[in-house]
Scaffold this motif. Structure first.
Motif, PDB file in Angstrom:
ATOM      1  N   SER A  30       7.241   9.683 -21.209  1.00 33.95           N
ATOM      2  CA  SER A  30       5.968   9.147 -21.176  1.00 33.95           C
ATOM      3  C   SER A  30       7.283   9.064 -19.833  1.00 33.95           C
ATOM      4  O   SER A  30       6.132   9.041 -18.404  1.00 33.95           O
ATOM      5  CB  SER A  30       5.733   8.010 -21.612  1.00 33.95           C
ATOM      6  OG  SER A  30       4.802   6.781 -20.820  1.00 33.95           O
ATOM      7  N   ILE A  31       7.860   8.413 -19.696  1.00 36.96           N
ATOM      8  CA  ILE A  31       8.483   7.721 -18.247  1.00 36.96           C
ATOM      9  C   ILE A  31       9.022   9.594 -17.317  1.00 36.96           C
ATOM     10  O   ILE A  31       8.607   8.949 -16.443  1.00 36.96           O
ATOM     11  CB  ILE A  31       9.531   6.957 -18.770  1.00 36.96           C
ATOM     12  CG1 ILE A  31       9.815   5.276 -19.247  1.00 36.96           C
ATOM     13  CG2 ILE A  31      10.954   6.899 -17.129  1.00 36.96           C
ATOM     14  CD1 ILE A  31      10.773   4.930 -19.416  1.00 36.96           C
ATOM     15  N   HIS A  32       9.154  10.261 -17.936  1.00 37.52           N
ATOM     16  CA  HIS A  32       9.532  11.288 -17.159  1.00 37.52           C
ATOM     17  C   HIS A  32       7.858  11.948 -16.921  1.00 37.52           C
ATOM     18  O   HIS A  32       8.156  12.211 -15.786  1.00 37.52           O
ATOM     19  CB  HIS A  32      10.129  12.366 -18.670  1.00 37.52           C
ATOM     20  CG  HIS A  32      10.870  13.690 -17.551  1.00 37.52           C
ATOM     21  ND1 HIS A  32      10.724  14.702 -17.716  1.00 37.52           N
ATOM     22  CD2 HIS A  32      12.087  13.271 -17.302  1.00 37.52           C
ATOM     23  CE1 HIS A  32      11.297  15.297 -17.649  1.00 37.52           C
ATOM     24  NE2 HIS A  32      12.328  14.492 -16.883  1.00 37.52           N
ATOM     25  N   ALA A  33       6.915  12.121 -17.611  1.00 39.95           N
ATOM     26  CA  ALA A  33       5.794  12.449 -17.410  1.00 39.95           C
ATOM     27  C   ALA A  33       4.635  11.692 -15.707  1.00 39.95           C
ATOM     28  O   ALA A  33       4.953  12.744 -14.790  1.00 39.95           O
ATOM     29  CB  ALA A  33       5.081  12.298 -18.660  1.00 39.95           C
ATOM     30  N   ARG A  34       5.425  10.313 -15.788  1.00 38.45           N
ATOM     31  CA  ARG A  34       5.074   9.533 -15.282  1.00 38.45           C
ATOM     32  C   ARG A  34       5.394  10.049 -13.484  1.00 38.45           C
ATOM     33  O   ARG A  34       5.047  10.516 -12.578  1.00 38.45           O
ATOM     34  CB  ARG A  34       5.149   8.039 -15.165  1.00 38.45           C
ATOM     35  CG  ARG A  34       4.494   7.553 -14.527  1.00 38.45           C
ATOM     36  CD  ARG A  34       2.312   7.556 -14.115  1.00 38.45           C
ATOM     37  NE  ARG A  34       2.541   6.568 -13.536  1.00 38.45           N
ATOM     38  CZ  ARG A  34       0.952   6.611 -12.295  1.00 38.45           C
ATOM     39  NH1 ARG A  34       0.259   7.976 -12.531  1.00 38.45           N
ATOM     40  NH2 ARG A  34       0.935   5.398 -11.882  1.00 38.45           N
ATOM     41  N   PHE A  35       6.976  10.057 -14.018  1.00 44.73           N
ATOM     42  CA  PHE A  35       7.791   9.891 -13.129  1.00 44.73           C
ATOM     43  C   PHE A  35       7.100  11.412 -12.471  1.00 44.73           C
ATOM     44  O   PHE A  35       7.409  11.769 -11.211  1.00 44.73           O
ATOM     45  CB  PHE A  35       9.027  10.019 -13.778  1.00 44.73           C
ATOM     46  CG  PHE A  35      10.279  10.001 -11.877  1.00 44.73           C
ATOM     47  CD1 PHE A  35      10.213   9.282 -11.296  1.00 44.73           C
ATOM     48  CD2 PHE A  35      10.444  11.201 -11.534  1.00 44.73           C
ATOM     49  CE1 PHE A  35      11.397   9.623 -10.292  1.00 44.73           C
ATOM     50  CE2 PHE A  35      11.345  11.578 -10.708  1.00 44.73           C
ATOM     51  CZ  PHE A  35      11.579  10.595  -9.502  1.00 44.73           C
ATOM     52  N   ARG A  36       7.002  12.513 -12.603  1.00 43.65           N
ATOM     53  CA  ARG A  36       6.752  14.101 -12.412  1.00 43.65           C
ATOM     54  C   ARG A  36       5.306  14.039 -11.868  1.00 43.65           C
ATOM     55  O   ARG A  36       4.989  14.119 -10.410  1.00 43.65           O
ATOM     56  CB  ARG A  36       6.759  15.131 -13.054  1.00 43.65           C
ATOM     57  CG  ARG A  36       8.627  15.351 -14.089  1.00 43.65           C
ATOM     58  CD  ARG A  36       8.570  16.189 -15.147  1.00 43.65           C
ATOM     59  NE  ARG A  36       9.446  16.523 -15.195  1.00 43.65           N
ATOM     60  CZ  ARG A  36      10.208  17.609 -14.651  1.00 43.65           C
ATOM     61  NH1 ARG A  36      10.475  18.223 -13.254  1.00 43.65           N
ATOM     62  NH2 ARG A  36      11.643  17.892 -14.774  1.00 43.65           N
TER      63      ARG A  36
END
Length: 201
Positions: A30-36
Motif C-alpha cells: 500500500s505504501i509503495h503503490a501510494r508513493f508511485r
C-alpha cells in the motif's frame, strides 16, 4: 508481520547501515503503490535515486502506516580492529549489522514475526545463502528467513530507503542535515531506532 532487510554503504564508503523494517506485506504494498501514484515513479524505488522531498514523503507514509525499524549502523573510522590483527571485510561487517538489526527485533516480536526477507543483490548467491542460514538458525522456531530480489519486493525497497537515509547521516553526506530533519520525529517517537556498531566479533 514481516521484517524486510536491506543495507546501504560499505566499508569503502565511510559507513554501512542495515535496516530491518517491520511491516505486513499488505502495508508495504500500500505504501509503495501510494508513493508511485503520487510521484509517478517508474522502476525500482531506491534511496540513492530519490529527491529529499520524495524521501520525506515515503518516510511519512511509512510512519503513518505504523511502520517501525531497527537500523544497525557502523562508521568505518569508528570500527575497532579485530583482536587478532586481521582486517574487517565488507561481508563481515554486513553480516554483523544484519545480525544486530534483526537481533534487536527478536525479543520484541513475541512470536509475531513470521518472516525475515533479505535483499539478495549485494553478494554472490552462495554467500548470501550462508548468511540466510545463519539468520534462520537465530530465528529458530520464530519464523523463516528468505532472500528476495528487491525489484520484486515492496518491503525491501522501503528498507532500502530507510537504510540509505541513515547511511547519509552516518557518512556525513551533504544531505545529512536535511535527512536528519526528516527523520527527527521518527527517531524521537522510536518508530526508527538506531544501534551503533563499533566492533565486529
Amino acid at each position: 508481520m514481516t521484517i524486510y532487510c536491506d543495507e546501504s554503504g560499505g566499508l569503502n564508503a565511510g559507513a554501512m547501515t542495515f535496516a530491518a523494517v517491520m511491516l505486513t506485506p499488505e502495508t508495504a504494498a500500500s505504501i509503495h503503490a501510494r508513493f508511485r501514484a503520487v510521484t509517478g515513479l517508474r522502476g525500482e524505488l531506491k534511496g540513492s535515486r530519490i529527491s529529499l522531498t520524495e524521501r520525506a514523503y515515503l518516510l511519512e507514509l511509512f510512519d503513518r502506516a505504523g511502520g517501525r525499524a531497527w537500523v544497525a549502523s557502523a562508521e568505518t573510522a569508528k570500527l575497532m580492529p579485530p583482536a587478532d590483527g586481521s582486517t574487517i571485510t565488507d561481508l563481515e561487517l554486513y553480516a554483523a549489522l544484519l545480525d544486530s538489526a534483526v537481533g534487536h527485533w527478536l525479543p520484541e516480536t513475541g512470536g509475531v514475526c513470521s518472516d525475515v526477507v533479505i535483499d539478495d543483490g549485494r553478494y554472490d548467491p552462495v554467500i548470501l545463502a550462508r548468511v540466510r542460514d545463519a539468520i534462520q538458525a537465530g530465528l529458530a522456531g520464530w519464523g523463516t528467513a528468505s532472500l528476495a530480489d528487491s525489484r520484486r519486493s515492496e518491503g525491501v525497497q522501503i528498507a532500502d530507503v530507510v537504510a540509505n537515509s541513515l547511511y547519509n547521516i552516518a557518512a556525513h553526506s551533504p544531505r545529512a542535515r536535511r535527512i536528519g530533519i526528516i527523520l527527527e520525529p521518527m527517531l524521537a517517537s522510536r518508530a526508527i531506532r538506531v544501534a551503533e556498531l563499533t566492533r565486529v566479533a
